[in-house]
Design an enzyme around this catalytic site. Structure first.
Site, PDB file in Angstrom:
ATOM      1  N   TYR A 138      -0.659 -58.028  63.648  1.00  0.00           N
ATOM      2  CA  TYR A 138      -1.286 -59.339  63.464  1.00  0.00           C
ATOM      3  C   TYR A 138      -2.341 -59.499  64.538  1.00  0.00           C
ATOM      4  O   TYR A 138      -2.022 -59.675  65.709  1.00  0.00           O
ATOM      5  CB  TYR A 138      -0.210 -60.426  63.566  1.00  0.00           C
ATOM      6  CG  TYR A 138      -0.713 -61.840  63.393  1.00  0.00           C
ATOM      7  CD1 TYR A 138      -0.967 -62.342  62.115  1.00  0.00           C
ATOM      8  CD2 TYR A 138      -0.890 -62.677  64.478  1.00  0.00           C
ATOM      9  CE1 TYR A 138      -1.405 -63.642  61.951  1.00  0.00           C
ATOM     10  CE2 TYR A 138      -1.316 -63.985  64.310  1.00  0.00           C
ATOM     11  CZ  TYR A 138      -1.576 -64.463  63.049  1.00  0.00           C
ATOM     12  OH  TYR A 138      -2.003 -65.761  62.873  1.00  0.00           O
TER      13      TYR A 138
ATOM     14  N   LYS B 276      -3.638 -57.048  59.926  1.00  0.00           N
ATOM     15  CA  LYS B 276      -4.287 -58.257  59.430  1.00  0.00           C
ATOM     16  C   LYS B 276      -5.301 -58.598  60.509  1.00  0.00           C
ATOM     17  O   LYS B 276      -4.957 -59.112  61.565  1.00  0.00           O
ATOM     18  CB  LYS B 276      -3.293 -59.401  59.238  1.00  0.00           C
ATOM     19  CG  LYS B 276      -3.985 -60.684  58.784  1.00  0.00           C
ATOM     20  CD  LYS B 276      -3.028 -61.854  58.672  1.00  0.00           C
ATOM     21  CE  LYS B 276      -3.793 -63.096  58.244  1.00  0.00           C
ATOM     22  NZ  LYS B 276      -2.933 -64.283  58.220  1.00  0.00           N
TER      23      LYS B 276
END
Length: 182
Positions: A18, A46
């Protein structure tokens, strides 16, 4: 001390890094993400940051078929796909998954760039609205409008304003959705 390699090896599911510096106040260099992509069990990132950073990450990981680069910014879905990224994960997907899948399929499977751009352009205002006020208020309101229980926003966060709800209602109606008043 447990290392990221150990965690990845012991995990029964793939790990997605992340990377959202604006939310976490931690910036991972493209080179570090490239190194992480080589660890078995780390399957993607991501990458919710600018397109230049994303392009560098894609360049460093392009030969790793086991690693996916996803954008977290709705406005950058098509640019990310165009430079070799694999997709996106975001907020608007909760409201208009059919349109997001349609845009993805038009671009990646049908190679219909103009069609994908047309779908993207229809979604532009909704991209803005879901992040115009503190998340998750707007998306919860949007779900309620679609007849899907979005639930309450927990303190200290706030629900979407009435003005934003009206804008979202209009945008969803223009996309062909029957919307309820919330």
């Amino acid at each position: 001390m447990i290392t990221i390699k150990k965690i990845a090896q012991e995990s029964s599911i793939g790990i997605v890094v992340y990377h959202y510096p604006a939310a976490t106040n931690v910036e991972l260099s493209p080179e570090l993400i490239g190194e992480l992509s080589e660890i078995d069990g780390i399957v993607g990132v991501k990458n919710t940051t600018d397109q230049e950073h994303t392009c560098k990450v894609i360049a460093l990981t392009k030969d790793n078929e086991e690693f996916s680069v996803l954008t977290g910014f709705e406005h950058l879905i098509l640019p990310t796909l165009a430079v070799g990224g694999h997709g996106a994960t975001g907020i608007v997907h909760n409201l208009v998954p059919k349109e997001i899948v349609q845009m993805y399929d038009l671009f990646t499977k049908e190679r219909d760039i103009a069609g994908a751009i047309a779908v993207n352009q229809k979604l532009l205002s909704l991209y803005d609205y879901v992040e115009a006020e503190p998340v998750p208020g707007p998306v919860k309101a949007g779900l309620d409008m679609l007849g899907i229980k979005g639930g309450s926003v927990r303190d200290p966060l706030v629900p979407a304003s009435e003005e934003l709800k009206q804008q979202m209602k209009q945008a969803l109606s223009e996309l062909g959705y029957e919307v309820e008043t919330v």
